[in-house]
Enzyme design. Structure first.
Site, PDB file in Angstrom:
ATOM      1  N   LYS A   1      -7.240   7.628  -8.256  1.00  0.00           N
ATOM      2  CA  LYS A   1      -8.502   7.598  -7.506  1.00  0.00           C
ATOM      3  C   LYS A   1      -8.762   8.861  -6.669  1.00  0.00           C
ATOM      4  O   LYS A   1      -9.891   9.310  -6.557  1.00  0.00           O
ATOM      5  CB  LYS A   1      -8.555   6.376  -6.591  1.00  0.00           C
ATOM      6  CG  LYS A   1      -8.711   5.049  -7.330  1.00  0.00           C
ATOM      7  CD  LYS A   1      -8.886   3.932  -6.313  1.00  0.00           C
ATOM      8  CE  LYS A   1      -8.782   2.565  -6.934  1.00  0.00           C
ATOM      9  NZ  LYS A   1      -9.032   1.479  -5.980  1.00  0.00           N
TER      10      LYS A   1
ATOM     11  N   ASP B   1     -15.543  -0.075  -3.794  1.00  0.00           N
ATOM     12  CA  ASP B   1     -14.651  -1.017  -3.097  1.00  0.00           C
ATOM     13  C   ASP B   1     -15.253  -1.527  -1.780  1.00  0.00           C
ATOM     14  O   ASP B   1     -15.085  -2.707  -1.436  1.00  0.00           O
ATOM     15  CB  ASP B   1     -13.292  -0.365  -2.814  1.00  0.00           C
ATOM     16  CG  ASP B   1     -12.385  -0.363  -4.043  1.00  0.00           C
ATOM     17  OD1 ASP B   1     -12.608  -1.185  -4.952  1.00  0.00           O
ATOM     18  OD2 ASP B   1     -11.449   0.460  -4.085  1.00  0.00           O
TER      19      ASP B   1
END
Ligand code: NDP
Length: 305
Positions: A92, A129
Site C-alpha cells: 500500500k 479504508d
C-alpha cells in the site's frame, strides 16, 4: 451513488446462473487485487458476488506480485487494459509512490489501496479504508454522532491512520490515541498534525477510555492467531460504541465484552465490505449494496478458512 443502486434490479437466480456460465467476452472489464501473498484475500469473492448480482460483464482476479516487481506490474496495468486494482499488504505504501495522481484522502493516509486506470491510461490512486470505516460505523451504530464525545483509537499502524482520518473528517473533536510503541503513535499524530489528537500511554488504556463515546480497536490484537486485546470496558458510559476492525473472528473477545455490558458492538467485516464499494463503483459504474446476503456469503468463506 444512490441513483445507480436504486435503478438496478437484482437478477433472479436463473439470471445469475446464466451469468455464471458465460465466460469473459471481448468487452469484459478486468480488475483485481495486487498483494503478496494474495490467496487469502476475500476481495475476489466479494467483487465477484456484486458482478453476478448486477449482471456486469466484468471479472476480478487475485494478482500475486512480488514487492520487487510492483513497479513493473503497475507499468503494465494500463497496457493490459485493466480498469484498475485494489492494493493490499505489503504494497500500500509503495503503491502511493507509483501512481500518477492521488486523491486527497490517500495523501493524508499515506497509502493507496485502490488504483483506477484513467481514460488517458494514467494511474489514479485513492484509499477507501476511511470511507469503509465510517460507513460501517454509521450502519452498525446509527445513534453514534461525532459530537457524542471523545473517541479512542488503539493502534497506530496503517489501519489506525485511516480510522483517525475518518473520525477527523466526521468532526470528532477529541481523539485519544494509544499504541504499544508510543513513538509510532506520536509519529501518527505528528503526520496528521491536528489538535484533536491526544497521544496517551498504552499502559493507561483502561483509564483513557473513561467517558469516551467510541472505542476503536485498530491493532491486530484479537485477530485469529494473535493475543487478545486486554482492555477493561467498565469505565465506558452505557451509551458508548465499541468498534473492532478485526474481522477474523467475527465476534472478538472485545466485542463480546462490549455486548455483555450492553454497549453497541460494531464488528469489522462491514468495513471491508464498505471500503470495496467505491472501488467497484469507479471500475464498474455501480454503487453496490452491502446487505445481509453479501455478509453471509463473505462470512461463509471466513468460516471455511
Ligand atoms: P499494522 O501492522 O500496520 O499495525 C498493527 C498494529 O497492531 C500496530 O498498532 C501494532 O502496535 C499493533 N500490535 C500488533 N501486535 C501487538 C501486540 N502484541 N500488542 C499491542 N499492539 C500490537 O497493521 P494494520 O494497521 O494494517 O492492521 C491492523 C488490524 O486491522 C489487522 O488485524 C487487520 O486485519 C485489520 N484491518 C481491518 C480492515 C477491515 O476492513 N476491517 C482493514 C485494514 C486492517 P505496534 O506499533 O506497537 O507494533
Amino acid at each position: 451513488m444512490e441513483t445507480d443502486r436504486r435503478s438496478l434490479k437484482k437478477p433472479s437466480a436463473s439470471d445469475q446462473a446464466d451469468a455464471a456460465l458465460n465466460g469473459p467476452t471481448g468487452r469484459t472489464r478486468v480488475a483485481g487485487i495486487i498483494g503478496w501473498p494474495v490467496s487469502h484475500s476475500l476481495s475476489p469473492r466479494l467483487h465477484s458476488f456484486w458482478l453476478r448480482r448486477y449482471r456486469i460483464d466484468g471479472t476480478y482476479v487475485p494478482l500475486p506480485v512480488d514487492p520487487e516487481r510492483l513497479e513493473e506490474a503497475f507499468a503494465g496495468l494500463a497496457a493490459l487494459g485493466l480498469v484498475g486494482a485494489n492494493i493490499t499488504i505489503p504494497h500500500k505504501e509503495q503503491a502511493f509512490t507509483l501512481v500518477d495522481s492521488r486523491s486527497e484522502v490517500a495523501a493524508r493516509i499515506g497509502a493507496v489501496n485502490t488504483v483506477i486506470v484513467t481514460q488517458s491510461g494514467g494511474l489514479h490512486g485513492t484509499n477507501t479504508d476511511a470511507f469503509g470505516f465510517i460507513e460501517n460505523l454509521r450502519a452498525g451504530a446509527p445513534t453514534w454522532r461525532s459530537e457524542n464525545g471523545p473517541a479512542v483509537i488503539l493502534g497506530a499502524g496503517g489501519a489506525a491512520r485511516a480510522v483517525a482520518v475518518a473520525l477527523l473528517d466526521a468532526g470528532v473533536s477529541v481523539i485519544r490515541l494509544m499504541n504499544r510503541d508510543h513513538r509510532r503513535a506520536e509519529a501518527l499524530a505528528t503526520a496528521l498534525a491536528r489538535d484533536e489528537i491526544e497521544v496517551r500511554p498504552w499502559a493507561e488504556r483502561d483509564s483513557a477510555i473513561a467517558g469516551a463515546a467510541l472505542v476503536v480497536n485498530a491493532t491486530s490484537l484479537g485477530m485469529h492467531g494473535c493475543p487478545e486485546l486486554a482492555l477493561d470496558l467498565r469505565r465506558l458510559p452505557g451509551n458508548a460504541v465499541v468498534n473492532d476492525i478485526v474481522y477474523v473472528p467475527a465476534l472478538t473477545a472485545l466485542l463480546a465484552q462490549a455486548k455483555a455490558r450492553g454497549l453497541v458492538a460494531v464488528p469489522g467485516l462491514g468495513m471491508l465490505l464498505h471500503q470495496a464499494r467505491s472501488a467497484f463503483q469507479a471500475w464498474f459504474d455501480v454503487d453496490p449494496e452491502v446487505d445481509e446476503d453479501l455478509r453471509r456469503y463473505v462470512a461463509r468463506a471466513l468460516a471455511d478458512s
